[in-house]
Design a protein around this motif. Structure first.
Motif, PDB file in Angstrom:
ATOM      1  N   ASP A 241       0.811  -1.221   0.000  1.00 58.16           N
ATOM      2  CA  ASP A 241       0.000   0.000   0.000  1.00 58.16           C
ATOM      3  C   ASP A 241       0.842   1.267   0.000  1.00 58.16           C
ATOM      4  O   ASP A 241       0.291   2.370  -0.132  1.00 58.16           O
ATOM      5  CB  ASP A 241      -0.928   0.018   1.218  1.00 58.16           C
ATOM      6  N   LEU A 242       2.156   1.143   0.166  1.00 55.34           N
ATOM      7  CA  LEU A 242       3.023   2.322   0.249  1.00 55.34           C
ATOM      8  C   LEU A 242       3.894   2.398  -1.002  1.00 55.34           C
ATOM      9  O   LEU A 242       4.994   1.844  -1.057  1.00 55.34           O
ATOM     10  CB  LEU A 242       3.891   2.255   1.508  1.00 55.34           C
TER      11      LEU A 242
ATOM     12  N   PHE B 282       5.684   7.606   4.422  1.00 55.34           N
ATOM     13  CA  PHE B 282       6.019   7.749   2.997  1.00 55.34           C
ATOM     14  C   PHE B 282       7.428   7.205   2.780  1.00 55.34           C
ATOM     15  O   PHE B 282       8.151   6.910   3.738  1.00 55.34           O
ATOM     16  CB  PHE B 282       5.929   9.221   2.566  1.00 55.34           C
ATOM     17  N   ARG B 283       7.812   7.052   1.529  1.00 55.04           N
ATOM     18  CA  ARG B 283       9.125   6.516   1.188  1.00 55.04           C
ATOM     19  C   ARG B 283      10.077   7.657   0.842  1.00 55.04           C
ATOM     20  O   ARG B 283       9.713   8.598   0.120  1.00 55.04           O
ATOM     21  CB  ARG B 283       9.034   5.539   0.021  1.00 55.04           C
ATOM     22  N   GLY B 284      11.312   7.554   1.362  1.00 58.70           N
ATOM     23  CA  GLY B 284      12.325   8.568   1.110  1.00 58.70           C
ATOM     24  C   GLY B 284      13.034   8.364  -0.209  1.00 58.70           C
ATOM     25  O   GLY B 284      12.625   7.567  -1.064  1.00 58.70           O
TER      26      GLY B 284
ATOM     27  N   VAL C 286      -7.079  -3.435   5.023  1.00 57.04           N
ATOM     28  CA  VAL C 286      -6.955  -2.456   6.106  1.00 57.04           C
ATOM     29  C   VAL C 286      -8.322  -1.818   6.341  1.00 57.04           C
ATOM     30  O   VAL C 286      -9.002  -1.427   5.383  1.00 57.04           O
ATOM     31  CB  VAL C 286      -5.914  -1.368   5.767  1.00 57.04           C
ATOM     32  N   MET C 287      -8.725  -1.722   7.605  1.00 56.32           N
ATOM     33  CA  MET C 287     -10.011  -1.114   7.955  1.00 56.32           C
ATOM     34  C   MET C 287      -9.816  -0.171   9.142  1.00 56.32           C
ATOM     35  O   MET C 287      -9.001  -0.445  10.034  1.00 56.32           O
ATOM     36  CB  MET C 287     -11.048  -2.178   8.330  1.00 56.32           C
ATOM     37  N   GLU C 288     -10.570   0.915   9.155  1.00 54.52           N
ATOM     38  CA  GLU C 288     -10.608   1.834  10.288  1.00 54.52           C
ATOM     39  C   GLU C 288     -11.923   1.604  11.030  1.00 54.52           C
ATOM     40  O   GLU C 288     -12.999   1.765  10.454  1.00 54.52           O
ATOM     41  CB  GLU C 288     -10.507   3.288   9.826  1.00 54.52           C
TER      42      GLU C 288
END
Length: 540
Positions: A230-231, A249-251, A349-351
Motif C-alpha cells: 500500500d506504500l 512515505f518513502r524517502g 486495512v479497515m478503520e
C-alpha cells in the motif's frame, strides 16, 4: 471475524475451489476426426452429475420432518409451543437450502448444455429442447423459493406471537408472586444473606468507565501500521497512533519513514500534499520534509533550521513498522509471516470506531460465533454444551474445543488463528492438525485513539494457489471480511457505549473467556510496570 474467509471459500463454486479434469473417459462409439480421438466432456447420465457436484455437500442438511414434535391434547403448553416453533424454523432452513441447491444444480446443467466442446455433438434442436426443459425446471424452482419465503415469514410471525405470549405470562406470574408472597422475617432474611455470602463469586476484571490515556508502557513495542504493497514511492499513508497523527512515505532511497502529520509552519496536515523527490511537501506553502523530519526546502523565504517529530520506522516481511514509545527500540522485529506452505491471498486495512482492547476481546473469543455470526460463517451451527480453550498453564496460545481452530495472542496487539476448513463449524469435526486444508489469519489491532482502531488483516491458504490469479478475487475476500466484522461491530459498539457510561464489560468471566482474560491480565501487569509479565517467558 476470524472465519470470514472460510465462509467465502465454502461458497465458492467447485470450479474455482478445486482444479477440474477437462476430459473424462472416451465415449463408446466416438469416432476419429482428422486423426484425433474425440472425447466426451462429461461422463454419461444425469446420475453422474449429481455425484460430481460439490454444491450438494455444502447444502446437505438433515431433513427435520422425521423429528416433528408429537403433542397430545387440543392445547399446547409453552414448552410444546416452543418445540413447534423451533421445528418450523428448522424446516424453513432445510427447505430454503434445498431450493437454493436446486437452482445451483440447474445452473450447472445449463453450463454443461452450453459447453462449447459438447455442442459439437448436439444438434440445435436438441440443445433447444434441453434448454427449454431446464428453463421450465428453473421456473418451478424459483416458485418453490417464493413458497419458502412465505413459510419463513409465517414462522417468524408465529415466533413473535409466541414470544409476546410468553412475556405476558412471565409478567403475570411475577406480579402474582410479588402480591401473594409473605413479608420476609428478619431471621429468614439474615439466613438468606448468610447463604448468599457463603457462595464464592468468581473474580472479574474491572474494564469500565471512560477510556483513559494509553499508558506509556504500551507504546514501547514495534507496531505494524501498513502493508508494504500500500506504500508506493509517490504515495502517503496517514495513520493515527495513540491519539497522535502520523504520516508514512518513502524517502529518496525507497526506505519508509514516519513523521508527524503536521507542518511546523502553520499546522497543515501533510498528507494532503505530495511526495516530491523522496520528501513530503506541505500543500500550504511547499515546505518539504525528509523521512527523519528535517525540513530541507522552504520556497519563497530564507531557509531555517526546522524539524518535525519522526518515529523509528522499518520495513520487514511486507509490512511497515513504527516504534511510538520513549524507550529505545528493540533490536529485533517479530516475524508475522504465515506458516510454511501458506500463500498470502488478501491484505485488507479497515478503520473501526472501537477501542482496540474491545476488538481484541472479540477476536480472542469463539464462543460467540453461533449466536453472532448466524448470517455468515456460523450459519446453521448448533450450540455446544461446553466450549473450552485448551492452553498451557503459562501461555497466550492454544486451541479451541470443539472448533478446529488454533489461536495465539502476541503482544502487544496481534492475533493469529489457523482454521481447519475440512468441516468448518462442525462441532463433531476434526482438530486442526487432522484437517487437510487450512486458512491462516493475522489480525493487527493498532490503537489509533480511545475509540478508534486501525485493523490490518492478512489471509493465507495452504491450498488452491490459483485463486490468487482470479480477477477481482480480492473484492470477494474484502466483502466477506466486512460482512463478518459488521456482525461483531454492532455488538462491540454497544459494549463500548455502556463501558463509557461506567458499566463493567468484564464482570462475570467464564471458562471459555480464558484467552481474553489472559490478554487483559497481561495488559494490566504491563501498565502497572510488573517486571516479569504473566504468560510470557520474558518482557517483550
Amino acid at each position: 471475524m476470524t472465519t470470514a474467509a472460510a465462509a467465502a471459500l465454502s461458497l465458492l463454486p467447485a470450479s474455482l475451489r478445486w482444479p477440474r479434469t477437462p476430459f473424462s473417459s472416451p465415449k463408446k462409439g466416438s469416432g476419429d476426426r482428422n486423426g484425433f480421438k474425440v472425447f466426451a466432456v462429461f461422463s454419461e447420465g444425469e446420475g453422474s452429475f449429481e455425484k460430481r457436484s460439490t454444491w450438494k455437500a455444502i447444502f446437505d442438511v438433515e431433513d427435520p420432518r422425521p423429528r416433528v414434535p408429537h403433542t397430545k391434547g387440543k392445547f399446547l403448553d409453552v414448552h410444546q409451543a416452543l418445540q413447534v416453533a423451533l421445528f418450523d424454523i428448522q424446516y424453513c432452513d432445510w427447505r430454503a437450502r434445498r431450493d437454493v441447491l436446486s437452482i445451483m444444480l440447474l445452473h450447472e446443467k445449463v453450463v454443461d448444455v452450453l459447453n462449447p466442446l459438447a455442442r459439437e455433438f448436439k444438434s440445435i434442436s436438441t440443445m433447444k429442447t434441453q434448454l427449454a426443459g431446464l428453463q421450465e425446471e428453473l421456473a418451478q424452482a424459483h416458485n418453490e423459493v417464493h413458497i419458502s419465503e412465505a413459510r419463513v415469514a409465517a414462522a417468524l410471525d408465529k415466533l413473535a406471537h409466541l414470544e409476546k405470549l410468553v412475556n405476558e405470562r412471565l409478567i403475570e406470574d411475577k406480579s402474582s408472586t410479588s402480591s401473594s408472597s409473605d413479608p420476609i422475617s428478619p431471621s429468614t432474611s439474615s439466613t438468606y444473606i448468610q447463604t448468599s455470602e457463603a457462595k464464592p463469586r468468581k473474580r472479574g476484571l474491572n474494564v469500565s468507565g471512560p477510556v483513559e490515556s494509553y499508558h506509556p508502557n504500551l507504546k514501547n513495542f514495534w507496531y505494524p501500521v501498513a502493508f508494504s504493497s500500500d506504500l508506493k514511492d509517490d504515495t502517503m499513508v496517514p495513520i493515527d497512533c495513540f491519539d497522535e497523527p502520523w504520516v508514512i512515505f518513502r524517502g529518496k532511497n525507497g526506505e519508509p519513514g514516519c513523521v508527524q502529520n503536521t507542518c511546523a509552519h502553520r499546522a497543515c496536515p501533510l498528507h494532503l500534499g505530495t511526495v516530491n523527490e523522496g520528501r513530503i511537501q506541505c500543500p500550504y506553502h511547499g515546505w518539504e520534509y525528509s523521512t527523519d523530519g528535517k525540513c530541507e526546502k522552504m520556497p519563497s523565504t530564507k531557509m531555517l533550521n526546522v524539524r518535525i517529530r519522526s518515529l523509528p520506522c522499518f520495513e520487514h516481511e511486507g509490512m511497515i513498522w513504527i516504534w511510538p514509545g520513549e524507550a529505545a527500540p528493540s533490536a529485533a522485529i517479530p516475524s508475522l509471516k504465515p506458516p510454511p506452505g501458506f500463500e498470502i491471498h488478501a491484505e485488507i486495512v479497515m478503520e473501526l470506531p472501537i477501542e482496540h482492547g474491545l476488538l481484541l476481546d472479540n477476536l480472542l473469543d469463539l464462543a460467540h460465533a453461533p449466536f453472532t455470526h448466524t448470517s455468515t460463517f456460523a450459519k446453521g451451527w448448533s450450540v455446544p454444551s461446553l466450549v473450552k480453550f485448551l492452553t498451557p498453564a503459562s501461555g497466550l496460545e492454544g486451541y479451541w474445543d470443539p472448533y478446529p481452530i488454533d489461536m495465539e495472542f502476541r503482544p502487544p496487539c496481534i492475533v493469529f488463528s489457523t482454521i481447519g476448513i475440512a468441516k468448518p463449524g462442525k462441532l463433531k469435526g476434526k482438530t486442526t492438525r487432522q484437517c487437510s486444508t487450512h486458512l491462516h489469519q493475522l489480525h493487527v489491532c493498532l490503537p489509533s485513539s480511545g475509540q478508534k482502531t486501525r485493523l490490518l488483516y492478512r489471509m493465507s491458504l495452504d491450498f488452491a494457489p490459483f485463486l490468487r490469479n482470479i480477477p477481482f478475487m480480492h473484492l470477494l475476500w474484502r466483502h466477506f471480511a466486512e460482512k463478518v466484522l459488521n456482525e461483531d461491530l454492532r455488538l462491540v459498539i454497544g459494549q463500548q457505549e455502556r463501558m463509557l457510561n461506567g458499566v463493567n464489560v468484564w464482570n462475570m468471566p467464564v471458562s471459555y473467556d480464558k484467552l481474553g482474560l489472559r490478554y487483559r491480565q497481561w495488559r494490566d501487569a504491563l501498565e502497572r510496570g510488573v517486571k516479569q509479565l504473566p504468560f510470557v517467558k520474558q518482557n517483550t
